[in-house]
Design a protein around this motif. Structure first.
Motif, PDB file in Angstrom:
ATOM      1  N   LEU A   7       3.953  -3.160   9.215  1.00  0.00           N
ATOM      2  CA  LEU A   7       2.943  -2.664   8.289  1.00  0.00           C
ATOM      3  C   LEU A   7       1.848  -3.712   8.052  1.00  0.00           C
ATOM      4  CD1 LEU A   7       5.283  -0.878   5.706  1.00  0.00           C
ATOM      5  CD2 LEU A   7       3.866   0.181   7.466  1.00  0.00           C
ATOM      6  N   GLY A   8       2.197  -4.999   8.193  1.00  0.00           N
ATOM      7  CA  GLY A   8       1.162  -6.027   8.031  1.00  0.00           C
ATOM      8  C   GLY A   8       0.098  -5.910   9.095  1.00  0.00           C
ATOM      9  N   ASN A   9       0.487  -5.586  10.319  1.00  0.00           N
ATOM     10  CA  ASN A   9      -0.502  -5.383  11.373  1.00  0.00           C
ATOM     11  C   ASN A   9      -1.420  -4.204  11.052  1.00  0.00           C
ATOM     12  OD1 ASN A   9       0.483  -7.522  12.871  1.00  0.00           O
ATOM     13  ND2 ASN A   9       1.974  -6.229  13.959  1.00  0.00           N
ATOM     14  N   GLU A  10      -0.835  -3.132  10.503  1.00  0.00           N
ATOM     15  CA  GLU A  10      -1.655  -1.973  10.123  1.00  0.00           C
ATOM     16  C   GLU A  10      -2.653  -2.351   9.050  1.00  0.00           C
ATOM     17  OE1 GLU A  10      -1.082   2.416   7.992  1.00  0.00           O
ATOM     18  OE2 GLU A  10       0.651   1.375   8.848  1.00  0.00           O
ATOM     19  N   ALA A  11      -2.208  -3.166   8.075  1.00  0.00           N
ATOM     20  CA  ALA A  11      -3.122  -3.570   7.004  1.00  0.00           C
ATOM     21  C   ALA A  11      -4.232  -4.470   7.537  1.00  0.00           C
ATOM     22  CB  ALA A  11      -2.342  -4.286   5.907  1.00  0.00           C
ATOM     23  N   ARG A  12      -3.899  -5.372   8.431  1.00  0.00           N
ATOM     24  CA  ARG A  12      -4.907  -6.308   8.930  1.00  0.00           C
ATOM     25  C   ARG A  12      -5.968  -5.589   9.764  1.00  0.00           C
ATOM     26  NH1 ARG A  12       0.066  -9.076   9.789  1.00  0.00           N
ATOM     27  NH2 ARG A  12       0.351 -10.751   8.255  1.00  0.00           N
ATOM     28  N   ILE A  27      -7.457  -5.875   5.525  1.00  0.00           N
ATOM     29  CA  ILE A  27      -6.702  -6.203   4.304  1.00  0.00           C
ATOM     30  C   ILE A  27      -5.831  -7.407   4.588  1.00  0.00           C
ATOM     31  CG2 ILE A  27      -5.019  -5.361   2.619  1.00  0.00           C
ATOM     32  CD1 ILE A  27      -5.908  -2.503   3.340  1.00  0.00           C
ATOM     33  N   GLU A  28      -5.889  -8.395   3.719  1.00  0.00           N
ATOM     34  CA  GLU A  28      -5.056  -9.578   3.888  1.00  0.00           C
ATOM     35  C   GLU A  28      -3.612  -9.239   3.474  1.00  0.00           C
ATOM     36  OE1 GLU A  28      -4.869 -14.275   2.511  1.00  0.00           O
ATOM     37  OE2 GLU A  28      -6.317 -12.882   1.612  1.00  0.00           O
ATOM     38  N   PHE A  29      -2.679  -9.588   4.325  1.00  0.00           N
ATOM     39  CA  PHE A  29      -1.261  -9.247   4.073  1.00  0.00           C
ATOM     40  C   PHE A  29      -0.459 -10.538   3.998  1.00  0.00           C
ATOM     41  CE2 PHE A  29       2.963  -7.588   4.749  1.00  0.00           C
ATOM     42  CZ  PHE A  29       2.915  -6.332   4.168  1.00  0.00           C
ATOM     43  N   ILE A  30       0.185 -10.773   2.844  1.00  0.00           N
ATOM     44  CA  ILE A  30       0.899 -12.019   2.576  1.00  0.00           C
ATOM     45  C   ILE A  30       2.360 -11.701   2.291  1.00  0.00           C
ATOM     46  CG2 ILE A  30       1.015 -14.076   1.110  1.00  0.00           C
ATOM     47  CD1 ILE A  30      -1.928 -13.489   0.356  1.00  0.00           C
ATOM     48  N   THR A  31       3.249 -12.477   2.870  1.00  0.00           N
ATOM     49  CA  THR A  31       4.688 -12.344   2.568  1.00  0.00           C
ATOM     50  C   THR A  31       5.209 -13.680   2.062  1.00  0.00           C
ATOM     51  OG1 THR A  31       5.308 -12.896   4.848  1.00  0.00           O
ATOM     52  CG2 THR A  31       5.051 -10.562   4.311  1.00  0.00           C
ATOM     53  N   PHE A  48      10.663   0.765   0.653  1.00  0.00           N
ATOM     54  CA  PHE A  48       9.659  -0.288   0.813  1.00  0.00           C
ATOM     55  C   PHE A  48       8.517   0.159   1.738  1.00  0.00           C
ATOM     56  CE2 PHE A  48      13.609  -2.667  -0.167  1.00  0.00           C
ATOM     57  CZ  PHE A  48      13.223  -3.122  -1.419  1.00  0.00           C
ATOM     58  N   VAL A  49       8.808   1.050   2.684  1.00  0.00           N
ATOM     59  CA  VAL A  49       7.724   1.628   3.485  1.00  0.00           C
ATOM     60  C   VAL A  49       6.783   2.419   2.596  1.00  0.00           C
ATOM     61  CG1 VAL A  49       7.199   3.338   5.250  1.00  0.00           C
ATOM     62  CG2 VAL A  49       8.969   1.631   5.663  1.00  0.00           C
ATOM     63  N   ASN A  50       7.354   3.224   1.674  1.00  0.00           N
ATOM     64  CA  ASN A  50       6.516   4.007   0.751  1.00  0.00           C
ATOM     65  C   ASN A  50       5.646   3.088  -0.114  1.00  0.00           C
ATOM     66  OD1 ASN A  50       7.470   6.463   1.651  1.00  0.00           O
ATOM     67  ND2 ASN A  50       9.050   6.616   0.069  1.00  0.00           N
ATOM     68  N   LEU A  51       6.258   2.023  -0.660  1.00  0.00           N
ATOM     69  CA  LEU A  51       5.514   1.142  -1.555  1.00  0.00           C
ATOM     70  C   LEU A  51       4.401   0.394  -0.810  1.00  0.00           C
ATOM     71  CD1 LEU A  51       8.411  -0.392  -3.724  1.00  0.00           C
ATOM     72  CD2 LEU A  51       6.939   1.565  -4.242  1.00  0.00           C
ATOM     73  N   ILE A  52       4.723  -0.134   0.361  1.00  0.00           N
ATOM     74  CA  ILE A  52       3.703  -0.879   1.111  1.00  0.00           C
ATOM     75  C   ILE A  52       2.614   0.056   1.632  1.00  0.00           C
ATOM     76  CG2 ILE A  52       3.317  -2.368   3.106  1.00  0.00           C
ATOM     77  CD1 ILE A  52       6.168  -3.430   2.748  1.00  0.00           C
ATOM     78  N   SER A  53       3.018   1.256   2.079  1.00  0.00           N
ATOM     79  CA  SER A  53       2.019   2.222   2.563  1.00  0.00           C
ATOM     80  C   SER A  53       1.100   2.663   1.436  1.00  0.00           C
ATOM     81  CB  SER A  53       2.744   3.431   3.174  1.00  0.00           C
ATOM     82  OG  SER A  53       3.501   3.057   4.299  1.00  0.00           O
ATOM     83  N   ASN A  54       1.654   2.870   0.247  1.00  0.00           N
ATOM     84  CA  ASN A  54       0.808   3.212  -0.901  1.00  0.00           C
ATOM     85  C   ASN A  54      -0.188   2.092  -1.188  1.00  0.00           C
ATOM     86  OD1 ASN A  54       1.811   5.741  -1.381  1.00  0.00           O
ATOM     87  ND2 ASN A  54       3.210   5.101  -3.014  1.00  0.00           N
ATOM     88  N   ALA A  55       0.307   0.851  -1.146  1.00  0.00           N
ATOM     89  CA  ALA A  55      -0.593  -0.276  -1.411  1.00  0.00           C
ATOM     90  C   ALA A  55      -1.718  -0.320  -0.377  1.00  0.00           C
ATOM     91  CB  ALA A  55       0.204  -1.579  -1.412  1.00  0.00           C
ATOM     92  N   ILE A  56      -1.385  -0.082   0.880  1.00  0.00           N
ATOM     93  CA  ILE A  56      -2.419  -0.089   1.928  1.00  0.00           C
ATOM     94  C   ILE A  56      -3.434   1.025   1.689  1.00  0.00           C
ATOM     95  CG2 ILE A  56      -2.809   0.258   4.393  1.00  0.00           C
ATOM     96  CD1 ILE A  56      -0.124  -1.087   4.916  1.00  0.00           C
ATOM     97  N   SER A  57      -2.935   2.205   1.266  1.00  0.00           N
ATOM     98  CA  SER A  57      -3.855   3.328   1.081  1.00  0.00           C
ATOM     99  C   SER A  57      -4.811   3.117  -0.085  1.00  0.00           C
ATOM    100  CB  SER A  57      -3.042   4.619   0.866  1.00  0.00           C
ATOM    101  OG  SER A  57      -2.322   4.565  -0.356  1.00  0.00           O
ATOM    102  N   PHE A  58      -4.419   2.313  -1.076  1.00  0.00           N
ATOM    103  CA  PHE A  58      -5.282   2.084  -2.230  1.00  0.00           C
ATOM    104  C   PHE A  58      -6.204   0.874  -2.038  1.00  0.00           C
ATOM    105  CE2 PHE A  58      -2.299   4.857  -4.376  1.00  0.00           C
ATOM    106  CZ  PHE A  58      -3.111   5.552  -5.260  1.00  0.00           C
ATOM    107  N   ASP A  74      -9.448  -6.613   0.326  1.00  0.00           N
ATOM    108  CA  ASP A  74      -8.351  -6.700  -0.636  1.00  0.00           C
ATOM    109  C   ASP A  74      -7.166  -7.417   0.003  1.00  0.00           C
ATOM    110  OD1 ASP A  74      -9.616  -5.494  -2.778  1.00  0.00           O
ATOM    111  OD2 ASP A  74      -9.063  -3.468  -2.131  1.00  0.00           O
ATOM    112  N   ALA A  75      -6.141  -7.648  -0.818  1.00  0.00           N
ATOM    113  CA  ALA A  75      -4.957  -8.369  -0.337  1.00  0.00           C
ATOM    114  C   ALA A  75      -3.694  -7.675  -0.850  1.00  0.00           C
ATOM    115  CB  ALA A  75      -4.982  -9.822  -0.793  1.00  0.00           C
ATOM    116  N   ILE A  76      -2.643  -7.776  -0.047  1.00  0.00           N
ATOM    117  CA  ILE A  76      -1.318  -7.254  -0.411  1.00  0.00           C
ATOM    118  C   ILE A  76      -0.321  -8.394  -0.256  1.00  0.00           C
ATOM    119  CG2 ILE A  76       0.533  -5.629   0.183  1.00  0.00           C
ATOM    120  CD1 ILE A  76      -1.605  -3.733   1.224  1.00  0.00           C
ATOM    121  N   ARG A  77       0.513  -8.547  -1.260  1.00  0.00           N
ATOM    122  CA  ARG A  77       1.533  -9.603  -1.225  1.00  0.00           C
ATOM    123  C   ARG A  77       2.910  -8.975  -1.445  1.00  0.00           C
ATOM    124  NH1 ARG A  77       3.156 -13.606  -5.747  1.00  0.00           N
ATOM    125  NH2 ARG A  77       4.357 -15.191  -4.634  1.00  0.00           N
TER     126      ARG A  77
END
Length: 545
Positions: free
Chosen positions: A403-408, A412-416, A436-446, A451-454
């Motif tokens: 999912l980080g590749n999809e965000a990038r 979108i910056e993706f941090i773990t 966790f797929v649902n949560l990360i996918s929701n974050a990407i969609s918003f 923006d950044a996701i951690r």
């Protein structure tokens, strides 16, 4: 005792004592308690150790009396002269026997060495009264009845005389005299035709080392029989008292067990009896016996909890069905409108636009039906699937890599941020991965470009926290408690219809099935100012280790 609820009112109209009598459980409790008491008393009466001790003691006493009487005869015998008890040579048997003070109920017989009866004498029939000694044990109708019942049972199951036992007193006397003529004392205890105990002892009368006669004492064991009967009657009296107490306590115990269980069973049966359902539209209510500090209280609490959960599930299913119907109506209405408009539209660009709307609504319906199907099967699948230990961090690492590749690709910056040590938990790995797929996918969609996701995880004593944060628009304050409801969706413009609104609801259901918690909150620049614009959204999942 707590009474049954109105849901078992038909059962409650039956008298409680009648219900108790009809209860197989109550009858078993009373029967088993009485059976143990009856076996105990029957064993005490059958073994009769007191009687055996009295018989042994009486036999010893009679042997001592016979030896004393034989000593009297031996003292009167001449030292060296010939002796013939039958002819009266050397000793007058009748005079010597008459000089003996025989105890009451004892008969003395004198035999020559050949076993011929020379003389006999009977002692007094009854002893002289002695002040302070009871002559006869008190008898009552109850004791006579119980004694008669016991004697009948004893004759029915009691031991029979040995085949080689003497048939009568004559045979017994002959045997004893023959053995005593051989120079040794012999004692026997038997019963006559009426069941009374008879003691017989024979001792030799010696002139030096030669047997010149045999003295036999025969005594009735009426005193022993009376003492045994008195003891048996006392045991039976105690048995009657214990029987009444046992029955009473058994009734109390059985009523405290059988009646509440009958109430619980009647309430439970009301939930499956079709005629009861047609007659009564109210809910099935289990009697509240949870105040009892025993298993019945636990059973009542468990049944009440099960019924409550069942009705909650029914209501949830009803609400789910209503929500499904409502959600499906929206794209169907849009489809109906688009198809109706398509029939009258002449312009090609408008027809193309309407076809796009129809295609969008069909995809929306397909997605909605698929998500509804997954949600409806989730409960049964969570129960059927077996939990296994797995490395949570390894699973999160695989998800974030993909999912980080999809965000990038969207800028979108993706941090773990994961701890170095593995975290092993027990659960359904595939289902938690879906969360966790649902949560990360929701974050990407918003999130938008820039923006950044951690995604980070931390271990906290007996549980682990997994957090998904983003720098998107955040969550409206009024939606923080609604976003986990079914079919609720707060999507950015341009994403309407792309989600069914079931993702977070399914995620919450999976997390709670694992004994965990999930919540959402906004990230604010300062906790002191709750009205400030959020810097993004944060979803937290807590799972037990």
């Amino acid at each position: 005792m707590p009474r049954a609820d109105d849901s078992v009112e038909s059962e409650g109209r039956t008298p409680r004592m009648l219900r108790f009598i009809r209860s197989p459980l109550a009858r078993k409790i009373v029967t088993f308690n009485l059976l143990a008491l009856v076996i105990l008393v029957a064993g005490v009466l059958y073994l009769s150790p007191a009687r055996d001790s009295l018989v042994q003691q009486r036999a010893r006493d009679l042997v001592a009396e016979a030896r004393l009487a034989a000593d009297v005869f031996e003292v009167r015998l001449p030292r060296n002269g010939p002796v013939s008890l039958a002819g009266g040579d050397g000793l007058d048997p009748a005079e010597t026997l008459a000089a003996l003070d025989l105890p009451p109920g004892v008969t003395a017989r004198l035999y020559d060495p050949r076993g011929n009866l020379v003389v006999q004498r009977a002692g007094p029939a009854r002893p002289d009264p002695v002040e302070g000694l009871s002559q006869e044990a008190p008898r009552t109708v109850l004791t006579d009845f119980l004694t008669g019942v016991w004697q009948a049972l004893f004759r029915l199951v009691g031991a029979t005389p040995a085949p080689d036992a003497p048939a009568g007193q004559e045979a017994l006397s002959g045997e004893l005299v023959q053995r005593a003529a051989q120079g040794r004392a012999v004692v026997r205890a038997t019963e006559d035709a009426s069941g009374r105990t008879i003691f017989a002892v024979a001792v030799p009368i010696l002139q030096g080392d030669r047997v010149v006669g045999v003295l036999q004492l025969v005594s009735s064991g009426e005193e022993i029989d009376a003492l045994v009967r008195a003891g048996r009657e006392q045991v039976l009296q105690v048995f009657v008292i214990a029987l009444l107490v046992s029955v009473g306590l058994s009734l109390v115990l059985a009523s405290t067990i059988a009646n509440p269980i009958a109430d619980l069973a009647a309430a439970a049966e009301a939930g499956v009896d079709g005629s009861v359902r047609r007659r009564r539209s109210r809910k099935v209510r289990i009697p509240d016996l949870s105040g009892r500090p025993d298993e019945i209280g636990r059973l009542s609490a468990a049944l009440r909890g099960m019924v409550t959960a069942l009705y909650q599930r029914i209501e949830s299913n009803e609400q789910f069905a209503a929500d499904v119907a409502h959600e499906i109506k929206n794209p169907l209405a849009s489809l109906r409108s688009a198809i109706g408009t398509l029939r009258v539209t002449q312009r090609e660009d408008q027809r193309q636009r309407l076809l796009e709307v129809i295609e969008h609504d069909v995809r929306r319906l397909d997605r909605l039906v698929s998500d509804i199907s997954n949600a409806s099967r989730l409960d049964s699948e969570l129960v059927k699937e077996e939990e296994e230990p797995f490395d949570l961090l390894k699973m999160l690492g695989n998800l974030t890599d993909y999912l980080g590749n999809e965000a990038r690709t969207k800028g979108i910056e993706f941090i773990t941020d994961m701890p170095p040590e593995p975290i092993i938990i027990h659960g359904l790995e595939a289902r938690l991965a879906q969360v966790f797929v649902n949560l990360i996918s929701n974050a990407i969609s918003f999130c938008q470009e820039g923006d950044a996701i951690r995604v980070w995880a931390r271990r906290r004593e007996d549980r682990v926290l997994v957090v998904v944060e983003d720098t998107g628009p955040g969550i409206p304050e009024g939606a923080l408690t609604k976003i986990f409801e079914r079919f609720y969706s707060e999507r950015p413009e341009g994403q309407f219809g792309n989600n069914s609104g079931l993702g977070l609801a399914i995620s919450k259901q999976i997390v709670e099935a694992h004994g965990g918690v999930i919540w959402a909150e906004n990230i604010r620049p300062t906790d002191a100012d709750v009205t400030s614009e959020p810097l993004g959204a944060r979803f937290v999942v807590g799972l037990p280790l």
